[in-house]
Design a protein around this motif. Sequence first.
Motif, mmCIF file in Angstrom:
data_model
loop_
_atom_site.group_PDB
_atom_site.id
_atom_site.type_symbol
_atom_site.label_atom_id
_atom_site.label_comp_id
_atom_site.label_asym_id
_atom_site.label_seq_id
_atom_site.Cartn_x
_atom_site.Cartn_y
_atom_site.Cartn_z
ATOM 1 N N GLN A 534 46.991 -6.315 52.573
ATOM 2 C CA GLN A 534 46.318 -6.967 51.477
ATOM 3 C C GLN A 534 47.228 -7.994 50.808
ATOM 4 O OE1 GLN A 534 43.204 -6.812 50.661
ATOM 5 N NE2 GLN A 534 43.322 -8.016 48.741
ATOM 6 N N ARG A 535 48.484 -7.546 50.596
ATOM 7 C CA ARG A 535 49.441 -8.477 50.006
ATOM 8 C C ARG A 535 49.668 -9.705 50.932
ATOM 9 N NH1 ARG A 535 52.112 -3.613 48.567
ATOM 10 N NH2 ARG A 535 53.484 -3.890 50.381
ATOM 11 N N PHE A 536 49.750 -9.407 52.227
ATOM 12 C CA PHE A 536 49.962 -10.500 53.173
ATOM 13 C C PHE A 536 48.759 -11.443 53.178
ATOM 14 C CE2 PHE A 536 50.505 -12.386 57.402
ATOM 15 C CZ PHE A 536 51.833 -12.727 57.330
ATOM 16 N N ARG A 537 47.547 -10.859 52.994
ATOM 17 C CA ARG A 537 46.340 -11.672 52.928
ATOM 18 C C ARG A 537 46.360 -12.559 51.698
ATOM 19 N NH1 ARG A 537 41.312 -11.131 50.666
ATOM 20 N NH2 ARG A 537 39.583 -12.086 51.819
ATOM 21 N N GLN A 538 46.797 -11.981 50.562
ATOM 22 C CA GLN A 538 46.883 -12.796 49.362
ATOM 23 C C GLN A 538 47.885 -13.938 49.542
ATOM 24 O OE1 GLN A 538 44.970 -12.554 46.690
ATOM 25 N NE2 GLN A 538 43.880 -10.734 47.464
ATOM 26 N N LEU A 539 48.987 -13.643 50.247
ATOM 27 C CA LEU A 539 49.987 -14.683 50.490
ATOM 28 C C LEU A 539 49.422 -15.789 51.385
ATOM 29 C CD1 LEU A 539 52.896 -15.676 50.184
ATOM 30 C CD2 LEU A 539 53.500 -14.287 52.197
ATOM 31 N N ILE A 540 48.639 -15.363 52.354
ATOM 32 C CA ILE A 540 48.034 -16.365 53.246
ATOM 33 C C ILE A 540 47.038 -17.216 52.482
ATOM 34 C CG2 ILE A 540 46.470 -16.621 55.219
ATOM 35 C CD1 ILE A 540 47.837 -14.221 56.494
ATOM 36 N N ILE A 541 46.261 -16.563 51.563
ATOM 37 C CA ILE A 541 45.304 -17.330 50.781
ATOM 38 C C ILE A 541 46.027 -18.340 49.906
ATOM 39 C CG2 ILE A 541 43.616 -17.150 48.913
ATOM 40 C CD1 ILE A 541 42.749 -14.443 50.094
ATOM 41 N N LYS A 542 47.162 -17.904 49.320
ATOM 42 C CA LYS A 542 47.932 -18.849 48.506
ATOM 43 C C LYS A 542 48.451 -20.005 49.354
ATOM 44 C CE LYS A 542 49.438 -15.474 45.024
ATOM 45 N NZ LYS A 542 50.603 -14.785 44.398
#
Length: 891
Positions: A534-542
């Motif tokens: 989830q954190r990695f997904r948020q980083l990708i979205i950023k």
Amino acid sequence: MNRHAKYKTPRRPPPKKAPNNQKDPVGVYLRVRPLSAEDEECCIEVISSSTIQLHTPEGFKVNRNGEYKEMQYSFKKVFGVSVSQMELFEYVAKPLVDDLIHGKNGLLFTYGVTGSGKTFTMTGSPGQGGLLPRSLDMIFNSVGPFQAKKYVFKTDDKNGIEIQCEVDALLERQRRENNLFVPKTPSSRQKADPEISDMLKPEEACKADCVDEDSSYSVFVSYIEIYNNYIYDLLEDTSEDAIKPKWNGGGTPVRQNTEFIPPQSKILREDQNHNMYVAGCMEVEVKSAEEAFQVFWKGQKKRKVANTRLNTESSRSHSVFIIKLAQAPLDADGDNILQDKNQVTVSQLCLVDLAGSERTGRTGAEGTRIREAGNINQSLLNLRTCMEILRENQMCGTSKMVPYRDSKVTHLFKNYFDGEGKVRMVVCVNPKADDYEETLLVMRFAEMTQEVEVARPVDRPICGFTPGRRYRNQAFKVELSRKLEEHGGPVDKDGTSVMSNMVLSLPPLPSSELTDPNDDTTLPRLIEALQNRQRFRQLIIKEYNKAANTMKSMLQELDSNLISKDNLIHEQNGRLLEKDKVIHNNKGEIERLEKKTKMQEHKIDILQKTTKIYEDDKRSLQQELETREHRLHRELSERRRMEQRMHGMVSDTQHKWEKECERRVNAMQLEMQNKLWVKDEKLKQLKAIVVESKTPGHPDPPPRQTQPQRPSREERPPSKRSASPSPLPTTTPVRPLHRRSRSAGGEKWVDHKPSSSLDLGTVLQPVIPNAIQVSTPNEKTLSKCDKYVLTHQEVASDGEIQTKLIKGDVIKTRGGGQAVQFTDIETLKQQLTTGSNRKRKSSEGTPANKDQTDGAWTDVETRCSMALEMKAGSNMAPGYEHHGITKRRKP
């Protein structure tokens, strides 16, 4: 009506070409080969960079007087024995290669006798590459970075080039690579083919200037030979085992057919642009100079060569290596080739190594070699004939048909002489004295070829796209990659960010299988992994939002740049419009000046022709004046000689007539003295008769003496014939000796007596010994004799018939005939004096003494004694009178 007439294809009209009045002469260069031995006699001397002098060796006479002659010949450039192959390439072949890259055709051929260095000039040797390998190296050094992928350009069967898309080209590459068989490894005994790196040195590499970088290029090569006036493809694949063996069941094969099947000859055809090409000739697409040179060497090993007395590897055929360059512009984006066949430009360069002319007597050729030499000499002779007729048509304004079709060599290169490209010729000569006669013919042909002019090729049209498309597209890709790298991390080769790779490299989920209800580690591990994802997904979205914002800012920046560029483009377009107006005005001015120039050139041509006519007239008038002056001098000299001759003849005639007058006066005096003497004698006789008659007792004399006593010399009566000049009157007259007639000489005479001549019945006749009597003379009779006499009779003024003997000399003429030159005339005249004497005696004497007096003068003995007193050999009777008139006439 012919039933096949409807299937007959009508001949296409030739394409309309822009008129091109600019012409260039055929560039002729001379290369002198070094002597093989230092002690050989040399007949060629290089005077300057463009002139040589040809010395006539001993044993060769070129003048009618047997004198030696030194001749000079000029060329565009003369290369001596110390000139390198690189320097020769710089002057001769490099401009043709540069024109090839810029879309223009070219023809370069070597010409000379056998053993003059033509093949070395064209091919070269290791370390000394010739014109061909250097041309290939320059082509690929220039267009190598801009070559299209293989099979994008594809040749058709009609001398044209087609363009394929990248997919079709890829499929064709795969299909051809799968069909290729593995070549056999060469054995250790076979000599390895030379590489182009062996032929050229690295420092000798050259490159063309101003190469169009917005186009893609592809190079095709083909290699043919013309042998015995047949065309053969040297790159055509032939079966290596042309002699098929037949097995007899054992271990050794039995050869059934030992005859080699020759390759099939090709034919010449004409494409839709009326250009000549070899139908069915193999064209190989090459991508490097090494590959092209290997293709050339493959065909070179199949070329016809033979060992002759003059050259160990004499070329028995004309070889033609054709380099065809296809180029097409890139599209507006600068990525792909423009798929338009009309935009494809095809140019070709033909490198021709002609076989050397030779004499079979020097080469010792027999059988097949004699036929080969005859075909070589015939093709070269037809090349000379075509050049001569082209030169005559251009210089004299005639329109004679050039016999291109009489030979395959001239028929193949017909388009070049009609204005499809530049033509260059390298004349190779061997300076040894043994080749002097062949070298003299080569020099005359080269001198005549320089006067042939070929139309200058027209520049190819330029496509409407802006230049610099290739580098502008590459620069845009580099700039986009740089900006993506600044905002989104590292960038791959294709310009994508590492962010896209992060999506594919998410951490894997751990195993979520529960086997034990008391397991406390699996669920927490799964929860932790999901939280990490989830954190990695948020980083990708950023990162995605960041990249999107970066992309938006870049697009905005690009939009602003494009707007500024559009404004700049509009401004540039305005300037271009102004420049177009200026150019249009300049074009109008140029057209006006060109028309004025053409008019001036026309006037200059008219003035030159008029000047030439006047010069010809002046030359002819000068020649005529010189001829007339020579004739006048000759006539003046002849007139002076004639005057001298006439003065001599006048003096001779005057002297002769003076002598003749003196002779006639003396003769008249002698005749009068003779008459007085006769009268005195008569008076003495009469006195004696009278005295005797008066004397008494004297008997009468007899009436006639039977044997009268012959009087002494002083008492003899004179003859009636005219004699030479008489002695002094005080002495007794003596009859002078006359000159014998020339007809009594030892020469052989032609006695011409016409059939109308009368016989006068005289006692003495002219006797001409060694004479041929004819009534009509002819050439055969005159050729046998030295003298000529014509008997002519006419009536004199006193009514008597006189005979003239017209004499002359028979001379030979220059034409082989005979002519008669008359020298003098003798006149024979008969006088009857009997009646006059009888009357005179009757008047002077008495009738009593008449018989006695007549008997004393008319008896036979007295007349004979009187006749004997005539000059011996006069050939005249006493009744003739010799006037001795001689007329000299000019031959």
